[in-house]
Design a protein around this motif. Sequence first.
Motif, PDB file in Angstrom:
ATOM      1  N   PRO A 108      39.607  36.027  36.399  1.00 14.96           N
ATOM      2  CA  PRO A 108      40.818  35.292  36.785  1.00 14.96           C
ATOM      3  C   PRO A 108      42.048  36.199  36.734  1.00 14.96           C
ATOM      4  O   PRO A 108      42.123  37.114  35.911  1.00 14.96           O
ATOM      5  N   ASP A 109      43.012  35.939  37.604  1.00 20.79           N
ATOM      6  CA  ASP A 109      44.224  36.757  37.667  1.00 20.79           C
ATOM      7  C   ASP A 109      44.944  36.836  36.330  1.00 20.79           C
ATOM      8  O   ASP A 109      45.521  37.867  35.990  1.00 20.79           O
ATOM      9  N   ALA A 110      44.921  35.774  35.555  1.00 21.21           N
ATOM     10  CA  ALA A 110      45.604  35.756  34.262  1.00 21.21           C
ATOM     11  C   ALA A 110      44.976  36.731  33.271  1.00 21.21           C
ATOM     12  O   ALA A 110      45.602  37.109  32.282  1.00 21.21           O
ATOM     13  N   MET A 113      43.813  39.795  34.169  1.00 23.65           N
ATOM     14  CA  MET A 113      43.886  41.169  34.661  1.00 23.65           C
ATOM     15  C   MET A 113      44.697  42.078  33.736  1.00 23.65           C
ATOM     16  O   MET A 113      44.311  43.216  33.492  1.00 23.65           O
TER      17      MET A 113
END
Length: 136
Positions: free
Chosen positions: A66-68, A70
């Motif tokens: 998930p982007d969170a 990264m």
Amino acid sequence: MADQQTPERSNQTHNVLWAMLKFSGRMNREEYWWANAFLLGISLVAFRILFAGSIELSSEGELLLPDAMMAPFFMIMVASLYVTFAISVKRLHDLGWPGIVACVFLFPAIGLLAFLMLGLMKGNNEPNKYGMVPPR
């Protein structure tokens, strides 16, 4: 009979902080393998704690993050790269080579070969410009 310290042996205390964070000095093969095992263990624990349940595999076998997640992933990777360089530079110093050679770890195929070579090659048994002989 106790192992006697010879004059060319280092009296430097080799500890975890020195092994993982500093670029000075020399590291023998045993310390190299232990430092890398410690790095692997810490990295696995960090990944397990931070990313448990949030990493998935795509149908093509790619990791999906998930982007969170990264930013923490990137920070762990940068920290691992730093520690890998610190360990490798000290091992190169034990072989009498300059630390800049550690840049080969940036190339995956060569880096794997270099990783194994650093762990298998015997270091110099005499003081060099990088320091005294590490305890063996």
